[in-house]
Design a protein around this motif. Structure first.
Motif, PDB file in Angstrom:
ATOM      1  N   ARG B  71      90.291  16.325  65.544  1.00 19.67           N
ATOM      2  CA  ARG B  71      91.240  15.986  64.476  1.00 19.67           C
ATOM      3  C   ARG B  71      91.871  17.265  63.973  1.00 19.67           C
ATOM      4  O   ARG B  71      91.192  18.207  63.561  1.00 19.67           O
ATOM      5  N   ASP B  73      94.607  18.517  61.282  1.00 21.53           N
ATOM      6  CA  ASP B  73      95.461  18.234  60.135  1.00 21.53           C
ATOM      7  C   ASP B  73      95.774  16.734  60.026  1.00 21.53           C
ATOM      8  O   ASP B  73      96.934  16.337  59.856  1.00 21.53           O
ATOM      9  N   THR B  75      95.622  14.423  62.368  1.00 22.79           N
ATOM     10  CA  THR B  75      96.034  13.746  63.594  1.00 22.79           C
ATOM     11  C   THR B  75      94.931  13.839  64.625  1.00 22.79           C
ATOM     12  O   THR B  75      94.342  14.894  64.816  1.00 22.79           O
ATOM     13  N   GLU B  76      94.686  12.733  65.311  1.00 22.28           N
ATOM     14  CA  GLU B  76      93.700  12.757  66.395  1.00 22.28           C
ATOM     15  C   GLU B  76      94.393  13.237  67.669  1.00 22.28           C
ATOM     16  O   GLU B  76      95.388  12.674  68.106  1.00 22.28           O
ATOM     17  N   LEU B  77      93.892  14.314  68.263  1.00 20.19           N
ATOM     18  CA  LEU B  77      94.555  14.884  69.436  1.00 20.19           C
ATOM     19  C   LEU B  77      94.031  14.330  70.749  1.00 20.19           C
ATOM     20  O   LEU B  77      94.742  14.333  71.748  1.00 20.19           O
ATOM     21  N   LEU B  80      96.160  11.604  72.531  1.00 20.25           N
ATOM     22  CA  LEU B  80      97.541  11.640  72.056  1.00 20.25           C
ATOM     23  C   LEU B  80      98.475  11.755  73.265  1.00 20.25           C
ATOM     24  O   LEU B  80      98.138  12.358  74.270  1.00 20.25           O
ATOM     25  N   SER B  84     103.846  14.307  72.301  1.00 15.10           N
ATOM     26  CA  SER B  84     103.408  14.703  70.961  1.00 15.10           C
ATOM     27  C   SER B  84     102.532  15.945  71.033  1.00 15.10           C
ATOM     28  O   SER B  84     102.614  16.832  70.180  1.00 15.10           O
ATOM     29  N   LEU B  88     103.090  19.818  69.426  1.00 11.28           N
ATOM     30  CA  LEU B  88     102.127  20.557  68.610  1.00 11.28           C
ATOM     31  C   LEU B  88     101.881  21.948  69.176  1.00 11.28           C
ATOM     32  O   LEU B  88     101.731  22.924  68.436  1.00 11.28           O
TER      33      LEU B  88
END
Lengths: 323, 325
Positions: B71, B73, B75-77, B80, B84, B88
């Motif tokens: 996670r 900030d 957001t689950e990476l 993803l 997206s 990042l």
């Protein structure tokens, strides 16, 4: 950079001298053209006269010096067979070969490099495997056979394209070119395709091997970590990193095709220099053979020189005396 | 406390090779607050670099993230979509690698590479991009940045190249930089300069850092927190001072003993017996037990990474050093 160019030019001059000697001696060894020049019933006097006229009675080194001296003045001699200046003879055929060769080599590069890069980028994809399988065909099937198959399919059975000859031409810079007319382009397509298949396979393989190697490297990883799009990475990073072998092979292929497009020119009755040299060998037309081979050496050296110079443009590490 | 900038939990990245499944990362937990520096320490092959790449979603085949969560900030990476993740990368999370000779493209100028990195995330003209690049080269301590923009990587020294790589990583003012052994390929004197520079940059810009290294001496000067990795797992983590002064895992102890510190000159350094186990054939239970002097029969089961009550340090050991008997 200037020193680099001068050094290469000096090397080129030495190679030219060596080549011209080799060619002259080699052709001298093939046979005496006097038997071809004279009718069998010519008597001894005419024979001696003709030999003297062409300077064939003088020692080899003297013949070479006369030949080289004339060459430096731009005089390539006269064809024994056609009786016209060899320079005019070659120049009348060269544009046909030049456009055929350029079309084949450029086409193969512009299509082969993207295909190869794709195959290197996704080595396990179905499309990539298809591309690679097709490239094996391009390598292994002989040119003359493909040429005949192309004529049989597109000219005889489908009747879409003409089977041979050059078609209509239009003049540009005082030279007749086929690619300027629609009819000429139609005539150009099949022989160019025939010539390009092997090069296409070569470019695909080279681009794929280079791309695979670069894609696994840290440069690509760093570019990805910086968030670059995959397309940008391929176009801006990978293409520049794999360019040197591609340019090398492009130059070599261009030069060797210019000189030896014989098979394709024969199959498609394309009136280029390849056919000219084969004809002149069979008739022992010595001035044409010698001039042609010297011209070929000159073409190779020029193209190699351009390739060398382009290395320096492509890779800053090769440039010297800077930084 | 609010949610940290980065929280990695149970992250597992496995490599599916012909010889078997190599569990390069197998259940890693990390947490990092804004502006903090985390030292991720371990031997070669302990999975520390793969952890870094997994956070960015840059694991190459045959590797794959098989479980856990990253996670960042909010957001689950993990899982993803590629686009997206790309947006990042470089913009919010950047990365610096070990050898700048390998990472910078040798046939593009420094300026060109900075333009490419900038244009990956924003529409920006060449002149403006070059101006930004020049500013950043100045920020990372490169003299006469104008000239350097026109230079090719081979015309710069090793330290200079790494500064360029750091400048590229900082172009978008990311929240997190993952630095994978960025000083290993450099001279010792240059190492010191780069470390100093990074500490200053982290303080000035508030960027959080994950500093991956095998060198405890490096992180002891730099990191706020330390996590020690062994065979794909964190074996000890906590504030740097606690971990360094009172190591509790026998492996950390071993690493510290092998660093020349206040030892009398001429004394022999201690070494950890044996070598890192193959990731394909890890021992049952605690992966360190075959090299551990304190190993007992209980070690045949995998210990949890837990902190003793009242201690800021979590340790994965059945019998940590200094535990109450």
């Amino acid at each position: 950079m200037l020193g680099f160019v001068i050094q290469r030019l000096l090397q080129a001059v030495l190679v030219m001298i060596a080549m011209s000697i080799l060619v002259f001696v080699g052709v001298y060894a093939i046979g005496n053209p006097i038997d071809v020049l004279l009718s069998p019933d010519a008597d001894q006097r005419i024979r001696a006269e003709t030999i003297a006229r062409y300077g064939l009675d003088r020692p080899l080194w003297e013949q070479y010096l006369v030949f080289a001296g004339r060459l430096l003045q731009g005089d390539f001699g006269r064809s024994f067979i056609f009786g016209i200046s060899v320079f005019d003879l070659v120049m009348s055929r060269l544009p046909a070969t030049l456009e055929l060769t350029l079309a084949a080599t450029l086409g193969a590069t512009l299509i082969g490099v993207p295909l190869g890069m794709y195959a290197g980028y996704r080595p396990n994809g179905a499309l990539s495997k298809g591309i690679m399988a097709a490239s094996v065909l391009g390598f292994s099937v002989p040119t003359f056979w493909i040429g005949i198959v192309l004529i049989f399919t597109f000219a005889v059975n489908l009747a879409w394209l003409p089977a041979g000859q050059r078609g209509a031409t239009a003049a540009l810079f005082g030279v007749e070119w086929s690619f300027l007319t629609v009819d000429g382009l139609r005539h150009l397509l099949l022989p160019a395709l025939n010539l390009s298949l092997f090069k296409l396979a070569l470019m695909i393989r080279l681009a794929r091997a280079g791309t695979r190697e670069v894609m696994l490297g840290e440069t690509v990883r760093f570019a990805r970590a910086a968030g670059l799009r995959e397309g940008t990475i391929l176009r801006r990073h990978v293409l520049k990193l794999i360019a040197i072998p591609l340019v090398t092979v492009f130059g070599l292929e261009l030069a060797s095709t210019l000189a030896f497009a014989v098979v394709t020119e024969t199959i498609f009755s394309w009136p280029g220099v390849g056919k000219l040299i084969i004809d002149s060998i069979s008739t022992l037309d010595r001035p044409v053979m010698v001039s042609y081979l010297v011209l070929v050496a000159f073409l190779f050296i020029t193209i190699n020189l351009i390739v060398d110079l382009s290395y320096a443009l492509l890779d800053p590490r090769i440039r010297r005396g800077r930084g | 406390m609010s949610e940290p900038l980065l929280r990695v939990s149970g992250l597992a990245t496995h490599f599916f090779t012909r010889a078997g499944v190599a569990k390069a990362v197998d259940g890693v937990d990390l947490s990092l607050a804004r502006g903090r520096i985390l030292g991720l320490v371990g031997e070669s092959g302990s999975g520390k670099s793969v952890t870094g790449f997994s956070i960015l979603g840059l694991v190459d085949a045959p590797g794959r993230i098989v479980g856990g969560s990253v996670r960042f900030d909010g957001t689950e990476l993990v899982g993803l979509d590629a686009e997206s993740l790309r947006q990042l990368r470089g913009r919010r999370i950047a990365m610096v690698f070990q050898d700048p000779m390998m990472t910078l493209n040798p046939v593009l100028t420094v300026g060109e590479q900075m333009i490419l990195a900038l244009r990956a995330h924003q529409r920006i003209g060449r002149t403006e991009a070059l101006a930004r690049g020049r500013d950043l080269l100045g920020t990372v301590g490169i003299p006469s940045p104008d000239e350097r923009l026109r230079a090719y990587p081979h015309q710069l020294s090793g330290g200079m190249r790494q500064r360029v790589a750091i400048a590229i990583a900082m172009l978008h003012r990311p929240d997190l930089i993952i630095a994978d052994e960025p000083t290993t390929a450099l001279d010792v004197s240059i190492q010191g300069q780069i470390l100093h520079e990074m500490r200053r940059l982290a303080r000035e810009t508030g960027v959080a850092l994950i500093w991956i290294t095998h060198d405890l001496a490096v992180v002891s000067n730099l990191a706020d927190d330390i996590a020690v990795m062994y065979a794909g797992r964190i074996v000890e983590s906590g504030p740097a001072r606690d971990v360094l002064d009172r190591p509790r895992h026998p492996y950390t102890r071993g690493l510290l003993d092998s660093v020349p510190g206040d030892m009398p000159p001429g004394a022999r350094l201690a070494q950890i017996p044996g070598s890192t186990p193959s990731l394909l054939h890890l021992p049952q239970g605690c992966s360190f037990r075959e090299r551990c002097a304190r190993a007992a029969t209980g070690c045949a089961t995998m210990p949890e990474l837990i902190a003793a009550p009242g201690s800021p340090v979590a340790v994965r050991c059945h019998d940590p050093i200094g535990a109450a008997p």
